[in-house]
Design a protein around this motif. Structure first.
Motif, PDB file in Angstrom:
ATOM      1  N   THR A 117      37.648   9.733  58.539  1.00  0.00           N
ATOM      2  CA  THR A 117      38.177   9.218  57.276  1.00  0.00           C
ATOM      3  C   THR A 117      39.697   9.137  57.261  1.00  0.00           C
ATOM      4  OG1 THR A 117      38.384  11.402  56.225  1.00  0.00           O
ATOM      5  CG2 THR A 117      36.232  10.314  56.096  1.00  0.00           C
ATOM      6  N   SER A 118      40.338   9.635  58.288  1.00  0.00           N
ATOM      7  CA  SER A 118      41.792   9.778  58.263  1.00  0.00           C
ATOM      8  C   SER A 118      42.515   8.445  58.167  1.00  0.00           C
ATOM      9  CB  SER A 118      42.257  10.511  59.527  1.00  0.00           C
ATOM     10  OG  SER A 118      43.658  10.548  59.595  1.00  0.00           O
ATOM     11  N   GLY A 119      43.445   8.365  57.228  1.00  0.00           N
ATOM     12  CA  GLY A 119      44.355   7.230  57.137  1.00  0.00           C
ATOM     13  C   GLY A 119      45.732   7.654  57.627  1.00  0.00           C
ATOM     14  N   ASP A 240      49.382  11.258  50.471  1.00  0.00           N
ATOM     15  CA  ASP A 240      48.345  11.286  51.505  1.00  0.00           C
ATOM     16  C   ASP A 240      47.011  10.808  50.925  1.00  0.00           C
ATOM     17  OD1 ASP A 240      50.171  12.264  53.270  1.00  0.00           O
ATOM     18  OD2 ASP A 240      49.425  14.323  53.257  1.00  0.00           O
ATOM     19  N   ARG A 241      46.332   9.926  51.661  1.00  0.00           N
ATOM     20  CA  ARG A 241      45.046   9.406  51.218  1.00  0.00           C
ATOM     21  C   ARG A 241      44.145   9.205  52.433  1.00  0.00           C
ATOM     22  NH1 ARG A 241      47.140  10.781  47.279  1.00  0.00           N
ATOM     23  NH2 ARG A 241      47.409   9.722  45.271  1.00  0.00           N
ATOM     24  N   SER A 242      42.840   9.153  52.162  1.00  0.00           N
ATOM     25  CA  SER A 242      41.881   8.830  53.214  1.00  0.00           C
ATOM     26  C   SER A 242      41.661   7.326  53.241  1.00  0.00           C
ATOM     27  CB  SER A 242      40.549   9.550  52.971  1.00  0.00           C
ATOM     28  OG  SER A 242      39.997   9.132  51.734  1.00  0.00           O
ATOM     29  N   ARG A 243      40.834   6.856  54.174  1.00  0.00           N
ATOM     30  CA  ARG A 243      40.510   5.432  54.213  1.00  0.00           C
ATOM     31  C   ARG A 243      39.751   5.030  52.951  1.00  0.00           C
ATOM     32  NH1 ARG A 243      38.403   4.604  60.500  1.00  0.00           N
ATOM     33  NH2 ARG A 243      40.383   5.192  61.497  1.00  0.00           N
TER      34      ARG A 243
END
Length: 292
Positions: A117-119, A240-243
């Protein structure tokens, strides 16, 4: 992500080496928080070896923090507890049961979910007061060390480990906050001092926790402190955000990884006695189902 995972391996192995050296350093003041303990422990070769691994891990962590959200890096670093458990089982003669191996597996599964899920790291400008707040938080943690060091044996390792984790978590946030590296800017702002104070606090607290407490319980407290705090700061203030669309998987993975890491706190080698302290090893024992 590879840098963060290799960093976790370095940190996890270093924890066991430093614990073995610390337990060979003698009882010291008996207060539970002994500033002179570092100078005694460093005379044993295992402690400098652990510091070298910590240094390598920190360099890799800087690369990861600069390119990944803090919650991703924190989750990866939670794997250091799984590494500590496995290495302690080998070097400290402690057996891992099925529940402990299950917790290690949970950490790995959670890491896989978070990795998917990492962006990119958030590019949001940090509030001006965040650096000063970070420095003030570290100083408060450092001032609490004497009180934490006087707790009874059970909660002391966890509390000192948590303090260490908050100190190391401050280092993560400070690395993200460092903007210009020019001498006037970096020396006049609070961020560099928060980084240095956070690192010093982390080492002092963790070394004291290792001396007479469970390595894994102390590391569990450290994981809790250095994972949750920076993650909240990254999401709330640094963007900070995920995909998109995978936020739920990030939350599940984060919870599974951290929960698995903390579950390992239920396993702990018994604290060494004086005889064990002289040779830096603990006796073989079955998992007790609770931290030492």
């Amino acid at each position: 992500m590879v840098c963060a995972l290799v960093s976790a391996v370095c940190y996890g192995t270093a924890s066991v080496l430093q614990a073995m050296a610390t337990r060979s350093a003698g009882p010291g003041t008996g207060s539970g928080l002994d500033p002179a303990l570092l100078s005694r422990a460093v005379r044993h070769w295992r402690y400098p070896a652990g510091l070298a691994l910590d240094g390598l891990g920190f360099l890799l962590q800087i690369v990861a923090v600069r390119s990944l959200p803090l919650y991703v890096v924190g989750t990866a670093l939670a794997a250091s507890l799984a590494v500590t458990a496995v290495v302690a089982a080998r070097w400290l003669d402690v057996r891992l049961g099925r529940s402990q191996w299950g917790a290690v597996t949970a950490v790995c599964a959670g890491l896989a979910m978070v990795g998917l899920t990492s962006g990119p790291a958030g590019g949001k400008a940090a509030p001006t007061a965040l650096g000063w707040s970070l420095l003030a938080t570290v100083l408060v943690i450092l001032a609490s060390g004497t009180l934490l060091g006087r707790l009874s044996a059970g909660p002391r390792a966890l509390a000192l480990g948590l303090g260490a984790g908050l100190g190391f978590g401050a280092v993560q946030v400070a690395v993200r906050l460092l903007g210009s590296l020019s001498a006037p800017d970096i020396l006049l702002g609070p961020t560099l001092y928060a980084l240095l104070a956070g690192g010093a606090t982390g080492f002092l607290f963790l070394t004291s926790a290792f001396q007479r407490g469970s390595v894994t319980v102390a590391t569990a407290g450290m994981v809790l402190g250095e994972t949750i705090g920076p993650a909240l700061v990254g999401v709330a203030w640094l963007g900070d955000r995920s995909r998109p669309g995978l936020e739920w998987l990030a939350l599940v993975g984060y919870a599974v990884a951290v929960g698995g890491a903390l579950a390992l706190a239920r396993f702990g080698e018994p604290p060494v006695g004086e005889a064990g302290a002289r040779n830096g090893r603990t006796r073989r024992d079955e998992p007790t189902g609770k931290g030492a």
